[in-house]
Motif scaffolding. Structure first.
Motif, mmCIF file in Angstrom:
data_model
loop_
_atom_site.group_PDB
_atom_site.id
_atom_site.type_symbol
_atom_site.label_atom_id
_atom_site.label_comp_id
_atom_site.label_asym_id
_atom_site.label_seq_id
_atom_site.Cartn_x
_atom_site.Cartn_y
_atom_site.Cartn_z
ATOM 1 N N THR A 141 0.807 -1.225 0.000
ATOM 2 C CA THR A 141 0.000 0.000 0.000
ATOM 3 C C THR A 141 0.839 1.275 0.000
ATOM 4 O O THR A 141 0.282 2.379 0.061
ATOM 5 N N TYR A 144 2.457 2.710 -5.688
ATOM 6 C CA TYR A 144 1.308 2.813 -6.599
ATOM 7 C C TYR A 144 1.431 4.039 -7.504
ATOM 8 O O TYR A 144 2.222 4.957 -7.264
ATOM 9 N N PHE A 185 -9.355 2.577 0.511
ATOM 10 C CA PHE A 185 -8.565 1.671 -0.333
ATOM 11 C C PHE A 185 -8.673 0.205 0.091
ATOM 12 O O PHE A 185 -7.798 -0.607 -0.221
ATOM 13 N N SER A 186 -9.748 -0.126 0.769
ATOM 14 C CA SER A 186 -9.877 -1.505 1.251
ATOM 15 C C SER A 186 -10.306 -2.470 0.142
ATOM 16 O O SER A 186 -9.801 -3.593 0.057
ATOM 17 N N LYS A 188 -10.266 -3.795 -3.558
ATOM 18 C CA LYS A 188 -9.344 -3.697 -4.685
ATOM 19 C C LYS A 188 -9.860 -4.551 -5.842
ATOM 20 O O LYS A 188 -10.211 -5.713 -5.664
ATOM 21 N N ARG A 213 -5.925 4.824 -6.712
ATOM 22 C CA ARG A 213 -4.573 4.254 -6.684
ATOM 23 C C ARG A 213 -4.536 3.005 -7.555
ATOM 24 O O ARG A 213 -5.468 2.203 -7.558
ATOM 25 N N TYR A 215 -2.120 -0.216 -8.093
ATOM 26 C CA TYR A 215 -1.014 -0.995 -7.520
ATOM 27 C C TYR A 215 -0.512 -2.014 -8.537
ATOM 28 O O TYR A 215 -1.244 -2.433 -9.438
#
Length: 240
Positions: A141, A144, A185-186, A188, A213, A215
C-alpha cells in the motif's frame, strides 16, 4: 372643501351638496399615491390600479419579489453529467516524467496529474513507467500510481470504472489492482498487469475529492517494470 363631523358612532362626510353617512370604524383609508404610474414605479398606497405596467415589483402575500420571478431555478448545470470524468493520454511521454496531466475532463471537474508514489521512474516511450514493485503476492500500500478526481462545488461524484492499458516487463508485476479513497482503499479490483482493462469500482455520491490508486505486485524482481500507456480513463457521473 370637505367637513367631517363625528356624531356618536356615525361619521358624516360632506362634499358640496352630497352627504354620506358611514358607520364608525368603516371610514375609507384615504392615502395618497405619491408615484408616477407612467414612469413604471410601484405604488406605495397599497392599492393596485392596474396601470403599473412598468413596475419592477409585484406584491404577493405581503412579500415583494422581482416581477416574473417564480422563485425557482431550472437547468442542467455541471451537476448533471455521465461519461468520462477525466482522460489521460500518455502518447509522446518519455515514461520517466514526474507526472502526466489530464488531457480532457468533464466540465467543473478537477483532475490531478497521474504520478508515482514509492516506486522508481524508468524511461519508456508513450507511458508513465516505474520499477520497484513488490515481489509479494499482494499489494504494497506504499507503492502505486495515483490520481485524484474532485467534483465541482455543490455536486457529488460517482465513479464506476477505471480503464487502464498496462504493460509489464518480463520480471515486472503479474497483477495490478485499483482502489479508491472512498472506502480507504480496502476494496481492490484486480487485473492482469499487461493488457487493456475496464476495472469496475464503486464510488457513489462523494462530495469530496476521490483518490484513485493503481497498484502492481507479484514481480519476479524489483527491477521489473509496470507502466500505464496509451490512455487511462475515469468514468462515472456528477449529480446534484
Amino acid at each position: 372643501m370637505r367637513v367631517t363631523t363625528l356624531l356618536g358612532a356615525v361619521a358624516v362626510f360632506s362634499v358640496g351638496c352630497a352627504t354620506a353617512v358611514v358607520p364608525d370604524g368603516a371610514e375609507p383609508d384615504i392615502k395618497t399615491d405619491t408615484t408616477d404610474d407612467a414612469g413604471g414605479a410601484s405604488n406605495t398606497n397599497g392599492y393596485g390600479d392596474g396601470s403599473d405596467s412598468g413596475s419592477s415589483t409585484t406584491s404577493d402575500g405581503g412579500k415583494t419579489t422581482p416581477k416574473g420571478d417564480s422563485g425557482t431555478t431550472t437547468g442542467t448545470g455541471p451537476c448533471t453529467f455521465a461519461g468520462a470524468l477525466a482522460t489521460y493520454d500518455f502518447t509522446g511521454e518519455a515514461g520517466d516524467q514526474t507526472s502526466t496531466a489530464a488531457t480532457s475532463k468533464a466540465t467543473g471537474v478537477t483532475a490531478s496529474d497521474v504520478k508515482r508514489t514509492g516506486v522508481t521512474a524508468v524511461a519508456g516511450s508513450d507511458s508513465i513507467n516505474a520499477s520497484g514493485w513488490p515481489t509479494a503476492t499482494h499489494a504494497d500500500t506504499t507503492k502505486y500510481y495515483t490520481l485524484t478526481i474532485t467534483p465541482p462545488s455543490g455536486c457529488s461524484v460517482d465513479i464506476s470504472s477505471i480503464s487502464i492499458a498496462a504493460s509489464a516487463s518480463g520480471s515486472g508485476p503479474s497483477t495490478g489492482a485499483v482502489a479508491t479513497s472512498d472506502d480507504s482503499f480496502s476494496a481492490k479490483t484486480t487485473f492482469t498487469a499487461s493488457g487493456t482493462h475496464s476495472n469496475s469500482v464503486s464510488v457513489s455520491g462523494s462530495s469530496t475529492p476521490v483518490e484513485v490508486r493503481i497498484y502492481g505486485y507479484g514481480a519476479s524482481s524489483t527491477s521489473g517494470t509496470m507502466r500505464m500507456e496509451n490512455t487511462l480513463t475515469v468514468t462515472g457521473a456528477l449529480t446534484p
